[in-house]
Design a protein around this motif. Structure first.
Motif, PDB file in Angstrom:
ATOM      1  N   GLU A  91       0.841  -1.192   0.000  1.00  0.00           N
ATOM      2  CA  GLU A  91       0.000   0.000   0.000  1.00  0.00           C
ATOM      3  C   GLU A  91       0.879   1.246   0.000  1.00  0.00           C
ATOM      4  O   GLU A  91       2.009   1.208   0.500  1.00  0.00           O
ATOM      5  CB  GLU A  91      -0.915   0.021   1.233  1.00  0.00           C
ATOM      6  CG  GLU A  91      -1.913  -1.124   1.282  1.00  0.00           C
ATOM      7  CD  GLU A  91      -2.839  -1.016   2.483  1.00  0.00           C
ATOM      8  OE1 GLU A  91      -2.719  -0.012   3.226  1.00  0.00           O
ATOM      9  OE2 GLU A  91      -3.667  -1.921   2.679  1.00  0.00           O
ATOM     10  N   PRO A  92       0.379   2.362  -0.533  1.00  0.00           N
ATOM     11  CA  PRO A  92       1.175   3.598  -0.513  1.00  0.00           C
ATOM     12  C   PRO A  92       1.283   4.174   0.894  1.00  0.00           C
ATOM     13  O   PRO A  92       0.440   3.908   1.755  1.00  0.00           O
ATOM     14  CB  PRO A  92       0.393   4.534  -1.442  1.00  0.00           C
ATOM     15  CG  PRO A  92      -1.018   4.026  -1.383  1.00  0.00           C
ATOM     16  CD  PRO A  92      -0.911   2.537  -1.228  1.00  0.00           C
ATOM     17  N   ALA A  93       2.319   4.958   1.119  1.00  0.00           N
ATOM     18  CA  ALA A  93       2.493   5.700   2.370  1.00  0.00           C
ATOM     19  C   ALA A  93       2.414   7.188   2.045  1.00  0.00           C
ATOM     20  O   ALA A  93       2.786   7.617   0.948  1.00  0.00           O
ATOM     21  CB  ALA A  93       3.831   5.363   3.018  1.00  0.00           C
ATOM     22  N   PHE A  94       1.927   7.979   3.010  1.00  0.00           N
ATOM     23  CA  PHE A  94       1.655   9.389   2.753  1.00  0.00           C
ATOM     24  C   PHE A  94       2.339  10.288   3.785  1.00  0.00           C
ATOM     25  O   PHE A  94       2.601   9.878   4.916  1.00  0.00           O
ATOM     26  CB  PHE A  94       0.146   9.649   2.776  1.00  0.00           C
ATOM     27  CG  PHE A  94      -0.621   8.841   1.762  1.00  0.00           C
ATOM     28  CD1 PHE A  94      -0.809   9.311   0.468  1.00  0.00           C
ATOM     29  CD2 PHE A  94      -1.139   7.598   2.096  1.00  0.00           C
ATOM     30  CE1 PHE A  94      -1.507   8.564  -0.467  1.00  0.00           C
ATOM     31  CE2 PHE A  94      -1.845   6.838   1.169  1.00  0.00           C
ATOM     32  CZ  PHE A  94      -2.030   7.323  -0.117  1.00  0.00           C
ATOM     33  N   VAL A 120       3.650  11.380  -1.156  1.00  0.00           N
ATOM     34  CA  VAL A 120       3.230   9.983  -1.320  1.00  0.00           C
ATOM     35  C   VAL A 120       4.417   9.166  -1.811  1.00  0.00           C
ATOM     36  O   VAL A 120       5.206   9.626  -2.637  1.00  0.00           O
ATOM     37  CB  VAL A 120       2.042   9.864  -2.305  1.00  0.00           C
ATOM     38  CG1 VAL A 120       2.409  10.402  -3.683  1.00  0.00           C
ATOM     39  CG2 VAL A 120       1.567   8.412  -2.413  1.00  0.00           C
ATOM     40  N   LEU A 121       4.543   7.965  -1.261  1.00  0.00           N
ATOM     41  CA  LEU A 121       5.539   7.000  -1.731  1.00  0.00           C
ATOM     42  C   LEU A 121       4.770   5.739  -2.100  1.00  0.00           C
ATOM     43  O   LEU A 121       4.237   5.047  -1.228  1.00  0.00           O
ATOM     44  CB  LEU A 121       6.567   6.700  -0.640  1.00  0.00           C
ATOM     45  CG  LEU A 121       7.739   5.798  -1.058  1.00  0.00           C
ATOM     46  CD1 LEU A 121       8.526   6.444  -2.200  1.00  0.00           C
ATOM     47  CD2 LEU A 121       8.662   5.528   0.126  1.00  0.00           C
ATOM     48  N   PHE A 155       5.136   8.983   9.150  1.00  0.00           N
ATOM     49  CA  PHE A 155       4.319   8.884   7.941  1.00  0.00           C
ATOM     50  C   PHE A 155       2.909   8.448   8.318  1.00  0.00           C
ATOM     51  O   PHE A 155       2.627   8.125   9.485  1.00  0.00           O
ATOM     52  CB  PHE A 155       4.934   7.878   6.957  1.00  0.00           C
ATOM     53  CG  PHE A 155       5.061   6.478   7.504  1.00  0.00           C
ATOM     54  CD1 PHE A 155       4.084   5.526   7.273  1.00  0.00           C
ATOM     55  CD2 PHE A 155       6.165   6.125   8.265  1.00  0.00           C
ATOM     56  CE1 PHE A 155       4.196   4.244   7.790  1.00  0.00           C
ATOM     57  CE2 PHE A 155       6.297   4.842   8.787  1.00  0.00           C
ATOM     58  CZ  PHE A 155       5.305   3.898   8.548  1.00  0.00           C
ATOM     59  N   GLU A 156       2.020   8.440   7.324  1.00  0.00           N
ATOM     60  CA  GLU A 156       0.652   7.964   7.502  1.00  0.00           C
ATOM     61  C   GLU A 156       0.402   6.821   6.532  1.00  0.00           C
ATOM     62  O   GLU A 156       0.867   6.864   5.388  1.00  0.00           O
ATOM     63  CB  GLU A 156      -0.354   9.085   7.244  1.00  0.00           C
ATOM     64  CG  GLU A 156      -0.256  10.239   8.233  1.00  0.00           C
ATOM     65  CD  GLU A 156      -1.198  11.373   7.883  1.00  0.00           C
ATOM     66  OE1 GLU A 156      -1.955  11.224   6.889  1.00  0.00           O
ATOM     67  OE2 GLU A 156      -1.186  12.398   8.582  1.00  0.00           O
ATOM     68  N   ASP A 157      -0.342   5.800   7.006  1.00  0.00           N
ATOM     69  CA  ASP A 157      -0.692   4.711   6.102  1.00  0.00           C
ATOM     70  C   ASP A 157      -1.944   5.076   5.311  1.00  0.00           C
ATOM     71  O   ASP A 157      -2.480   6.187   5.441  1.00  0.00           O
ATOM     72  CB  ASP A 157      -0.848   3.386   6.860  1.00  0.00           C
ATOM     73  CG  ASP A 157      -1.981   3.415   7.896  1.00  0.00           C
ATOM     74  OD1 ASP A 157      -2.907   4.241   7.752  1.00  0.00           O
ATOM     75  OD2 ASP A 157      -1.935   2.603   8.840  1.00  0.00           O
ATOM     76  N   GLY A 176       3.572  11.690  13.795  1.00  0.00           N
ATOM     77  CA  GLY A 176       3.195  12.674  12.790  1.00  0.00           C
ATOM     78  C   GLY A 176       4.397  13.495  12.395  1.00  0.00           C
ATOM     79  O   GLY A 176       5.533  13.040  12.493  1.00  0.00           O
ATOM     80  N   HIS A 177       4.151  14.738  11.950  1.00  0.00           N
ATOM     81  CA  HIS A 177       5.237  15.595  11.483  1.00  0.00           C
ATOM     82  C   HIS A 177       6.278  15.785  12.576  1.00  0.00           C
ATOM     83  O   HIS A 177       5.952  16.087  13.717  1.00  0.00           O
ATOM     84  CB  HIS A 177       4.696  16.956  11.060  1.00  0.00           C
ATOM     85  CG  HIS A 177       5.773  17.927  10.667  1.00  0.00           C
ATOM     86  ND1 HIS A 177       6.556  17.752   9.548  1.00  0.00           N
ATOM     87  CD2 HIS A 177       6.210  19.060  11.264  1.00  0.00           C
ATOM     88  CE1 HIS A 177       7.422  18.759   9.466  1.00  0.00           C
ATOM     89  NE2 HIS A 177       7.237  19.556  10.494  1.00  0.00           N
TER      90      HIS A 177
END
Length: 325
Positions: A91-94, A120-121, A155-157, A176-177
């Motif tokens: 899944e992408p990471a954000f 996004v990765l 990061f966020e999933d 978070g950040h």
């Protein structure tokens, strides 16, 4: 009326009531069992989903590695430091934020050349950045054992759950950040040595100071890039306006490198320093610097916006030479 019949009817009625009560009790027990089973199943689903989320997040990581390579002319070694961010999950990471650090105790260097954030990765993708010049600004010097940088990442999933992997490599939910405070115990070390030609903040500090006493743009010339021809057209009135503008701003502790030989240093408005420390928006000026072989960092522009890399000119073949020339 037959008394025996009355007793029989009474017993039958009681039996019926008892049967109903037993049926109700059995039904209640079965409902309770069903609810307990459903609750246990839901707990199992949540646990399985949490494990699945963590399993996906565990495949997102950041690291840095360095090695010494011979210079093109064979006269010395050049240290290459490359930062990597990888997402090996499905899944992408954000909103990925990476902070590099080195030494003991750890000195945070910021993201250096890594975008802030990486929006996004995609799944099963990796990206790399050359952070060598940024790391050179924090060279340990002669007589000290060089250390490799390490990285932390937040990061966020795909479900919006935040994750953080610390410098120790451990993954935890939340975060978070990543904000970096310049007032930590290693705050001065975050700036780097101010006598190093590889440190952009050293040049910005000198530029900031020179503006206070400069009467013409010639007073700033040793700090300016010769390829930034706009400085020669600066009038004395514009110089005074630039000095007045800079007087209301102070230095930030970190540098961002959009390319290995271009650096952006933010100057934060004095009234907004606390906001910046909290990660809130703040008024800022940006000094754009270029690294020129044989000269070090020089100021290319200064103002409310950056000069993008493809608008910056370097001396002929300068970008083809290593930093030390």
């Amino acid at each position: 009326m037959d008394p025996g019949a009355n007793w029989w009817e009474a017993l039958s009625a009681i039996g019926t009531v008892l049967a109903v009560l037993v049926s109700v009790a059995v039904a209640i027990r079965e409902v309770a069992r069903a609810r307990a089973a459903e609750s246990a199943l839901e707990d199992e689903r949540r646990q399985r989903l949490a494990e699945q989320r963590r399993g996906i997040a565990a495949l997102v990581t950041a690291w840095a590695e360095s090695q010494y390579e011979p210079s093109p002319d064979g006269t010395h070694y050049v240290r290459r430091v490359i930062a990597h961010v990888a997402n090996e999950s499905t899944e992408p990471a954000f909103n990925l934020n990476v902070v590099l650090a080195y030494g003991s105790p750890l000195i945070q260097l910021g993201p250096l050349s890594i975008p802030v954030p990486i929006h996004v990765l995609p799944a099963r993708q990796a990206r790399s950045w050359d952070v060598s010049p940024g790391f050179a600004a924090h060279s340990t010097g002669v007589g000290q054992v060089p250390t490799d940088p390490i990285a932390s990442i937040s990061f966020e999933d795909s479900r919006g759950v935040a994750w953080t992997r610390g410098y120790d490599g451990k993954l935890q939910e939340g975060g978070g950040h990543q904000a970096i405070s310049p007032d930590s115990e290693t705050g001065e070390a975050q700036i780097g040595p101010l006598d190093s030609p590889f440190n952009p903040i050293a040049v910005v500090t000198a530029f900031h100071s020179a503006l206070e006493s400069a009467t013409t743009v010639q007073d700033l010339k040793p700090l300016l890039s010769p390829t930034a021809t706009g400085w020669s057209a600066l009038t004395n009135e514009e110089l005074v306006a630039l000095r007045d503008e800079h007087a209301a701003y102070g230095l930030a502790a970190h540098v961002w490198y959009p390319t290995p030989r271009i650096a952006y240093v933010r100057l934060i408005h004095d009234d907004d320093i606390e906001r910046a420390r909290k990660g809130d928006s703040a008024r800022a000026l940006v000094v754009t610097l270029v690294f020129l072989v044989g000269k070090g960092w020089r100021v290319f522009s200064s103002g409310g916006a950056v000069t993008e890399p493809d608008w910056i000119k370097f001396p002929r073949k300068d970008l083809l030479r290593d930093l030390r020339g």
